[in-house]
Motif scaffolding. Structure first.
Motif, PDB file in Angstrom:
ATOM      1  N   MET A   1       1.103  -1.189  -0.216  1.00 55.80           N
ATOM      2  CA  MET A   1      -0.398  -0.425   0.171  1.00 55.80           C
ATOM      3  C   MET A   1       1.437   0.877  -0.100  1.00 55.80           C
ATOM      4  N   LEU A   2       0.963   1.799  -1.252  1.00 56.66           N
ATOM      5  CA  LEU A   2       1.516   3.508  -1.297  1.00 56.66           C
ATOM      6  C   LEU A   2       0.680   4.459  -0.742  1.00 56.66           C
ATOM      7  N   VAL A   3       1.434   5.714   0.503  1.00 55.16           N
ATOM      8  CA  VAL A   3       0.130   6.412   1.018  1.00 55.16           C
ATOM      9  C   VAL A   3       1.528   7.588   0.661  1.00 55.16           C
ATOM     10  N   THR A   4       0.588   9.194   0.846  1.00 56.62           N
ATOM     11  CA  THR A   4       1.111  10.281   0.233  1.00 56.62           C
ATOM     12  C   THR A   4       0.851  10.898   1.651  1.00 56.62           C
ATOM     13  N   LYS A   5       1.687  12.140   2.592  1.00 58.55           N
ATOM     14  CA  LYS A   5       1.353  12.722   3.412  1.00 58.55           C
ATOM     15  C   LYS A   5       0.862  13.784   3.019  1.00 58.55           C
ATOM     16  N   GLN A   6      -0.298  14.856   3.629  1.00 55.44           N
ATOM     17  CA  GLN A   6      -0.784  15.543   3.404  1.00 55.44           C
ATOM     18  C   GLN A   6      -0.690  16.771   4.710  1.00 55.44           C
ATOM     19  N   THR A   7      -1.135  17.712   4.143  1.00 55.38           N
ATOM     20  CA  THR A   7      -0.883  19.260   5.367  1.00 55.38           C
ATOM     21  C   THR A   7      -2.248  19.567   5.036  1.00 55.38           C
ATOM     22  N   PHE A   8      -2.675  19.423   6.838  1.00 55.59           N
ATOM     23  CA  PHE A   8      -3.481  20.616   7.502  1.00 55.59           C
ATOM     24  C   PHE A   8      -3.236  21.816   7.927  1.00 55.59           C
ATOM     25  N   SER A   9      -4.546  22.872   7.627  1.00 48.12           N
ATOM     26  CA  SER A   9      -2.706  24.166   8.337  1.00 48.12           C
ATOM     27  C   SER A   9      -4.890  24.776   8.998  1.00 48.12           C
ATOM     28  N   HIS A  10      -4.055  25.586   9.775  1.00 48.07           N
ATOM     29  CA  HIS A  10      -5.055  26.166  10.580  1.00 48.07           C
ATOM     30  C   HIS A  10      -4.934  27.603  11.096  1.00 48.07           C
ATOM     31  N   PRO A  11      -4.910  28.804  10.684  1.00 49.65           N
ATOM     32  CA  PRO A  11      -4.438  30.062  10.833  1.00 49.65           C
ATOM     33  C   PRO A  11      -4.554  30.929  12.479  1.00 49.65           C
ATOM     34  N   ALA A  12      -5.113  30.380  13.295  1.00 53.61           N
ATOM     35  CA  ALA A  12      -5.418  30.331  14.617  1.00 53.61           C
ATOM     36  C   ALA A  12      -6.349  29.573  15.458  1.00 53.61           C
ATOM     37  N   PHE A  13      -4.933  28.892  15.853  1.00 56.57           N
ATOM     38  CA  PHE A  13      -5.309  27.980  16.257  1.00 56.57           C
ATOM     39  C   PHE A  13      -4.882  27.844  18.113  1.00 56.57           C
ATOM     40  N   ARG A  14      -6.363  27.629  18.763  1.00 57.52           N
ATOM     41  CA  ARG A  14      -6.105  28.889  20.502  1.00 57.52           C
ATOM     42  C   ARG A  14      -6.109  27.457  21.086  1.00 57.52           C
ATOM     43  N   PHE A  15      -4.946  27.161  22.293  1.00 52.90           N
ATOM     44  CA  PHE A  15      -4.240  26.113  23.078  1.00 52.90           C
ATOM     45  C   PHE A  15      -5.178  26.501  24.375  1.00 52.90           C
ATOM     46  N   GLU A  16      -5.758  25.443  24.701  1.00 50.33           N
ATOM     47  CA  GLU A  16      -6.462  25.039  26.141  1.00 50.33           C
ATOM     48  C   GLU A  16      -5.926  26.213  27.323  1.00 50.33           C
ATOM     49  N   LEU A  17      -4.620  26.179  27.662  1.00 50.98           N
ATOM     50  CA  LEU A  17      -4.360  25.966  29.126  1.00 50.98           C
ATOM     51  C   LEU A  17      -4.343  28.244  28.725  1.00 50.98           C
ATOM     52  N   THR A  18      -2.971  28.520  27.387  1.00 53.88           N
ATOM     53  CA  THR A  18      -2.916  29.959  27.618  1.00 53.88           C
ATOM     54  C   THR A  18      -3.997  30.447  27.019  1.00 53.88           C
ATOM     55  N   GLY A  19      -4.885  30.181  26.278  1.00 55.39           N
ATOM     56  CA  GLY A  19      -5.154  31.252  25.691  1.00 55.39           C
ATOM     57  C   GLY A  19      -5.258  31.392  23.800  1.00 55.39           C
ATOM     58  N   ARG A  20      -3.453  31.284  24.208  1.00 54.78           N
ATOM     59  CA  ARG A  20      -2.920  32.141  22.803  1.00 54.78           C
ATOM     60  C   ARG A  20      -3.513  31.533  21.938  1.00 54.78           C
ATOM     61  N   THR A  21      -2.667  32.047  20.526  1.00 58.04           N
ATOM     62  CA  THR A  21      -3.783  31.076  19.333  1.00 58.04           C
ATOM     63  C   THR A  21      -2.361  31.800  18.113  1.00 58.04           C
TER      64      THR A  21
END
Length: 370
Positions: A1-21
């Protein structure tokens, strides 16, 4: 089975603990075909030092397939002729320097400064990792998963899916993982690994990019990890008390020199060095920290209350020789899982049997997924 790496991007991910984006990019792989109704997806979550390369090969000449290739593929336990299977690189994946890994972590460039985040990267939890996976699935149009499954840290992520997204998951499977992080596991291998890296003078408070990386600290951290994920039986069977060099030509006699070494020392180190060529030390620190922070409980909850949220069928597969996530822990959790099941096996080789001896639990997994 041959596979390909794909990429997901999100411009503003907010972290749970710090609230930082911040913006994030994560790699993922998919095996099989998504049904027109998008209702045949299984999410496989990877382990502590793993990647999203869970199955198949990138080219026919690849030396080895993905880490769970024995279980994932056409006609296998996780049958890609039936299921659409997805695996995602974690935030702060340890294998930052692997060209087939896409991740955002302390070694990534901060777009505001143009320099690596280093220790300014937000402290994150495995819940953040799961939330990022949910965003990817949203982008793919997948609202519900037939199953979330993973070994070790992947099993912790599976529990978090059941806890935080109970309406989005049909079944949960945790292999060599229990729904709690006991103090012993906080310390070994996680916190001791963090401290081993930080004690290396080359760590420079995490600001080693452009300088000599803290290889000695990282080597020690990974030795601690590898030792904890094996057993006395494994070490005795493979190495015993044999010397690294019985002739004492290349390595002195350990009875006469502190530089002398036993075979177990050199072989464990050899294994570690082969694996850590792609590792980033800060990424190791951050993902170890995320493991120490694993906790299913919400504010004011005790563990039984938290486990009651997992109303879907939940299977724990435990190796009785595992030093990290034990049968005793699983049995303590089981009465509080509304539809929980526990199955055990004994490899005598410890935690890493989840990768190298999958035949010991494959039939039981197949029956649960049927």
């Amino acid at each position: 089975m041959l596979v390909t790496k794909q990429t997901f991007s999100h411009p503003a991910f907010r972290f749970e603990l710090t609230g930082r984006t911040i913006p994030i990019r994560l790699g993922y792989e998919a095996y099989g075909r998504l049904s027109p109704a998008k209702d045949n997806a299984i999410l496989v979550c990877h382990y502590f030092t793993g990647t999203s390369h869970a199955a198949g090969r990138y080219t026919p000449d690849d030396a080895a397939p993905g880490w769970w290739d024995a279980l994932i593929g056409p006609g296998k336990v996780i049958d890609t002729e039936r299921w659409f299977v997805i695996c995602v690189d974690t935030i702060s994946n340890i294998n930052f320097h692997n060209p087939n890994v896409v991740t955002t972590g302390p070694a990534s460039l901060d777009p505001e400064t143009g320099r690596p985040y280093a220790m300014t990267f937000p402290i994150f939890t495995l819940t953040d990792v799961v939330r990022a996976q949910r965003l990817l699935l949203d982008e793919l149009g997948i609202r519900r998963l037939r199953c979330v499954i993973g070994p070790s840290m992947g099993g912790l992520q599976a529990f978090l899916w059941g806890r935080h997204f109970p309406d989005d998951v049909d079944k949960v499977v945790a292999v060599v993982a229990t729904p709690m992080m006991r103090p012993s596991c906080v310390m070994v291998p996680n916190q001791l690994g963090i401290e081993a890296i930080m004690l290396d003078p080359d760590w420079r408070g995490g600001d080693y990019y452009g300088h000599q990386p803290p290889h000695r600290g990282l080597l020690l951290a990974f030795k601690i990890l590898l030792t904890e994920t094996r057993t006395d039986h494994w070490a005795e069977t493979n190495f015993g008390r044999r010397f690294a060099d019985p002739t004492f030509t290349t390595c002195p006699d350990p009875y006469r020199s502190f530089q002398g070494r036993f075979l177990v020392e050199t072989e464990v180190e050899k294994t570690v060095l082969q694996r850590m060529q792609f590792f980033d030390a800060n990424s190791y620190i951050y993902i170890a920290k995320a493991n120490t922070l694993f906790d299913l409980r919400g504010p004011g909850e005790e563990l039984p209350q938290a486990l009651a949220h997992l109303k879907m069928p939940t299977l724990m597969i435990i190796d009785e020789s595992d030093l990290m996530f034990t049968r005793e822990q699983a049995e303590a959790a089981l009465p509080h899982l509304p539809k929980g099941t526990l199955t055990t096996y004994n490899s005598r080789n410890g935690h890493l049997s989840c990768l190298f001896e999958t035949e010991l639990f494959a039939n039981r997994l197949a029956a649960f997924l049927a």
